[in-house]
Write a protein that holds these residues in place. Sequence first.
Motif, short mmCIF file in Angstrom:
data_model
loop_
_atom_site.label_atom_id
_atom_site.label_comp_id
_atom_site.label_asym_id
_atom_site.label_seq_id
_atom_site.Cartn_x
_atom_site.Cartn_y
_atom_site.Cartn_z
N ASP A 1 0.68 -1.24 0.05
CA ASP A 1 0.04 -0.01 0.03
C ASP A 1 1.03 1.14 0.12
N PRO A 2 1.50 1.46 -1.32
CA PRO A 2 2.61 2.84 -1.19
C PRO A 2 1.67 3.84 -0.67
N THR B 1 6.64 10.55 -2.10
CA THR B 1 5.46 10.24 -2.67
C THR B 1 5.07 8.67 -2.74
N ALA B 2 3.86 8.46 -3.19
CA ALA B 2 3.52 7.14 -3.17
C ALA B 2 4.10 6.41 -4.52
N ASP B 3 4.31 7.36 -5.61
CA ASP B 3 4.97 6.83 -6.76
C ASP B 3 6.39 6.37 -6.27
N GLU B 4 7.22 7.21 -5.60
CA GLU B 4 8.58 6.76 -5.09
C GLU B 4 8.55 5.39 -4.42
N ARG C 1 9.04 -2.34 -6.27
CA ARG C 1 8.97 -3.17 -7.37
C ARG C 1 9.95 -3.11 -8.09
N GLU C 2 10.98 -2.10 -8.35
CA GLU C 2 11.71 -1.87 -9.42
C GLU C 2 13.14 -2.49 -9.40
N PHE C 3 13.73 -2.94 -8.17
CA PHE C 3 15.24 -2.90 -8.05
C PHE C 3 15.52 -4.34 -7.30
#
Length: 295
Positions: A51-52, A63-66, A72-74
Amino acid sequence: MKGLQYITHDLGARNDPKLLTLQMEMGGQGLAIFWCLVEMLWENDGRLPLDPHTIAFSLRWATADEVDKVIREFGLFEIDGDHFFSRSALERIQQKKDSIEAASERGRKAIAARWNRARGSENDADEIPQKYGCNTDVIPRNKEINKDININNNTITPQAADFYEFMFFKNFVDPAEEAQRFVEHYADNGWTYQDGTPVADPLKAAKGWKPEVSGKRFNEAALRWYKGVWMSCKNHTGNLTLARKAMLESLVTMKVQERKLTLVYSDEDSAARTGAYIQANQLSGEWQLEFRVRN
């Protein structure tokens, strides 16, 4: 869980290839988010809802995107349905829990063993005849201040009542409360010190106990004399109920005026029984005694 208040991680973790990639793309902001997520995982047994938005709100500065990107991406976290976790964090948390439980078990065994042979470590009762001005003929030598500990199959369960007398003669303002605080503190820690070392001698730990309320309950000289009377009564009569109820728990205050000592009790029976015992055994020493009942 007690003992999980700090995070363990490898020295030089900042040089992990995944974290380097994170830093190249997101800078210090990404690294700060990562370590905050690790802290939050440790606080929640290694798993968190995916739940970002809620996580970003709790951080206030991300931010929620950060947050979502770091998760998810690393390749730093794994996702299982609607939760994410760190396998490394789960393993380290379990190792820490195992270590705490092992230390607690060692502490319980050590306490049981030590209490059997060291319950008499409070040995200043040997000096009672010299220190407290009592009639030495009626005071048996005794190194024990408390040995009513429940030991069963090498498992010990200390109770607050086991330490009441000790806290009483430490001259704490509220001995019953301090005995309870002492037992709850060490029970919560599995009868180990903060560094994980087992509490091998509970009486030694009690000697260093700091009261919640500072100050003294009684006049020190009067209390030293009273300890001699209490030890005499406890050993001379063999009646722990008399020693505890009539002489300790029922004592409200001791008022000192030069050599006059007024003992105030919560009930008439305790005052009468204690006064009769002191008079019969000539334990008044240099004090001029008066026994009263609280109004």
